[in-house]
Design an enzyme around this catalytic site. Structure first.
Site, short mmCIF file in Angstrom:
data_model
loop_
_atom_site.label_atom_id
_atom_site.label_comp_id
_atom_site.label_asym_id
_atom_site.label_seq_id
_atom_site.Cartn_x
_atom_site.Cartn_y
_atom_site.Cartn_z
CD GLU A 1 -3.33 -0.88 2.44
OE1 GLU A 1 -2.84 -0.56 3.19
OE2 GLU A 1 -3.93 -1.94 1.60
CD GLU B 1 -4.27 -5.87 3.02
OE1 GLU B 1 -4.52 -5.27 3.81
OE2 GLU B 1 -2.96 -5.98 3.26
#
Ligand code: FCB
Length: 451
Positions: free
Chosen positions: A177, A362
């Site tokens: 991320e 995720e």
């Protein structure tokens, strides 16, 4: 907050609804579960950020976390027993190189070596991530992600880790991320190092990708393949019909969703975002795109929610704000919007990655889960997973090369600034006793994966 969930006890999908080589898994990250006080692990900027009052709920940090450092064997049993094919974990930079550079901590490398062997012994494919946010403080002292040298430090760290475990991992990711590493942490101030400074943010936005490129090259030089990047995406919609709200949503999408993919897959940053960040970017940043655009073998998509965006009425970049939306929300206050996952898979494929494999690295939700009589009842999570798996299946049916779906998270864990309050696990953790209890969602997945 009103929540209307279907009271699901079963998934209505099973393994056979997905391609033969499709993998299902669960994810965690080092700082959120291991316990940073053990095994010669160095101090990371999350330790010091958490030790500063006001940054995290009750100033909670990851010193003990889930004590996974000592309980990893039974935790891996829980991954295997659920019927998963893979386990996504991260290595801690501070545990491997306590000073960030220089001598490695042998105990730390031994730990990841055993962990990987433990996965293989249980028939689980190891999916490794090199950076899930635990930056060693000696590097933070040197400016951390603001310092261009971090690209070299990170490549060296990647080499140290992968020389040890790179021969046995199924996939390796550089950064988890980049938006959180750069924007959330240097512009919004919500994650370590807690900065709110546009120059710092612009530099971090670039250096995080430069580090990704350099580490990818370092792993290639070791002969590794299956290398990727894990990015997070939020579906940005204008909060109203005004031109100002539409422009704000478009810019939010640029900063969040188009910047990092632009750098890696188009060797250019989006013009609309550069209009604001340009003056603060490192000199000659354009010269780095050959490194940033180093070939990757797959892309990881992390997806949780959508955001309604409006103008904040100011003229100062980025001049936008979030507006609360009407959809049912999770414990995080995040709207549940499975259509966004379908959108991002197909949008990424069409605009950036083409035939490159995509993993959903995720997806999951937090809920107020309580253990009662040895059971934890979480029907909302079963419904959430079910709806998002349908979104994935829909994208695959349309031809998207999705190769796996990995739930966040295996365990309730340290949810960063929210401390231990937000429970994302398929397995409940009692943070007094550290006892693990599989939730009904874990059992439902187990049945679906066996079918
Ligand atoms: C993601 C992070 C992960 C966890 C989930 C809820 O942004 O990668 O560590 O915090 O959100």
């Amino acid at each position: 907050m009103s929540v209307h969930y279907r009271q699901a006890m079963e998934l209505d999908l099973s393994r056979s609804d997905f391609p033969d080589d499709f993998v299902f898994g669960a994810a965690t990250s080092s700082y959120q579960i291991e316990g940073s006080r053990f095994g010669g692990c160095g101090t990371s900027h999350w330790d010091t950020f958490a030790a500063t009052p006001g940054n995290t709920v009750r100033s909670e940090g990851g010193a003990l976390a889930c004590d996974h450092y000592h309980r990893w064997e039974s935790d891996l049993d829980l991954v295997r027993d659920a019927g998963f094919d893979c386990y996504r974990f991260s290595t801690s930079w501070s545990r491997v190189l306590p000073e960030g550079r220089g001598p490695a901590n042998a105990e730390g490398l031994d730990f990841y070596d055993r962990l990987v062997d433990g996965m293989l012994a249980r028939g689980l494919k190891p999916h490794a991530t090199l950076y899930h946010w635990d930056l060693p403080v000696p590097l933070a002292d040197l400016g951390g992600w603001r310092n261009r040298d971090i690209a070299g430090w990170f490549a060296d760290y990647a080499e140290v880790v992968m020389k040890r475990i790179g021969d046995r991992v199924a996939t390796a990711a550089t950064i988890n991320e980049p938006w959180c590493v750069a924007w959330l942490s240097h512009f919004m101030g919500e994650h370590a190092p807690g900065m709110r400074d546009i120059r710092a943010a612009a530099r971090a936005m670039h250096h995080v990708l430069l580090a990704h490129g350099r580490a990818t090259q370092a792993m290639r030089a070791l002969g590794m393949d299956n290398l990727g990047l894990v990015a997070n995406f939020e579906y940005a919609q204008a909060a109203d019909d005004s031109a100002a709200a539409k422009a704000a949503a478009r810019l939010y999408d640029g900063i969040y969703n188009r910047w990092f993919l632009g750098g890696v897959f188009k060797r250019a940053y989006p013009e609309d975002v550069l209009e604001g960040l340009g003056p603060h970017m490192p000199e000659d940043f354009e010269n780095d795109f050959d490194i940033i655009g180093t070939t990757v073998d797959w892309l990881g998509i992390n997806y949780y929610t959508r955001k309604l965006i409006a103008s904040d009425g100011s003229t100062q970049f980025p001049a936008l704000k979030e507006v609360e939306g009407p959809l049912p929300k999770t414990q995080m206050g995040w709207e549940i919007y499975p259509e966004g996952l379908h959108h991002f898979i197909t949008w990424v494929q069409k605009n950036y990655t083409g035939e490159l494999p995509i993993y959903v690295t995720e997806n999951g939700m937090a809920s107020h889960d309580e253990a009662a009589g040895g059971a934890v009842y979480d029907p909302a999570r079963i419904d959430f997973l079910n709806r998002h798996l349908h979104a994935v299946r829909h994208a695959i049916a349309e031809g998207a090369p999705v190769k796996g779906y990995i739930v966040w998270s295996l365990l309730d864990n340290y949810e960063w600034a929210f401390g231990y309050e937000k429970r994302f696990g398929l397995v409940h953790v009692d943070f007094e006793t550290l006892e693990r209890t599989p939730k009904t969602s874990w059992h439902a997945l187990q049945r679906a994966l066996r079918r």
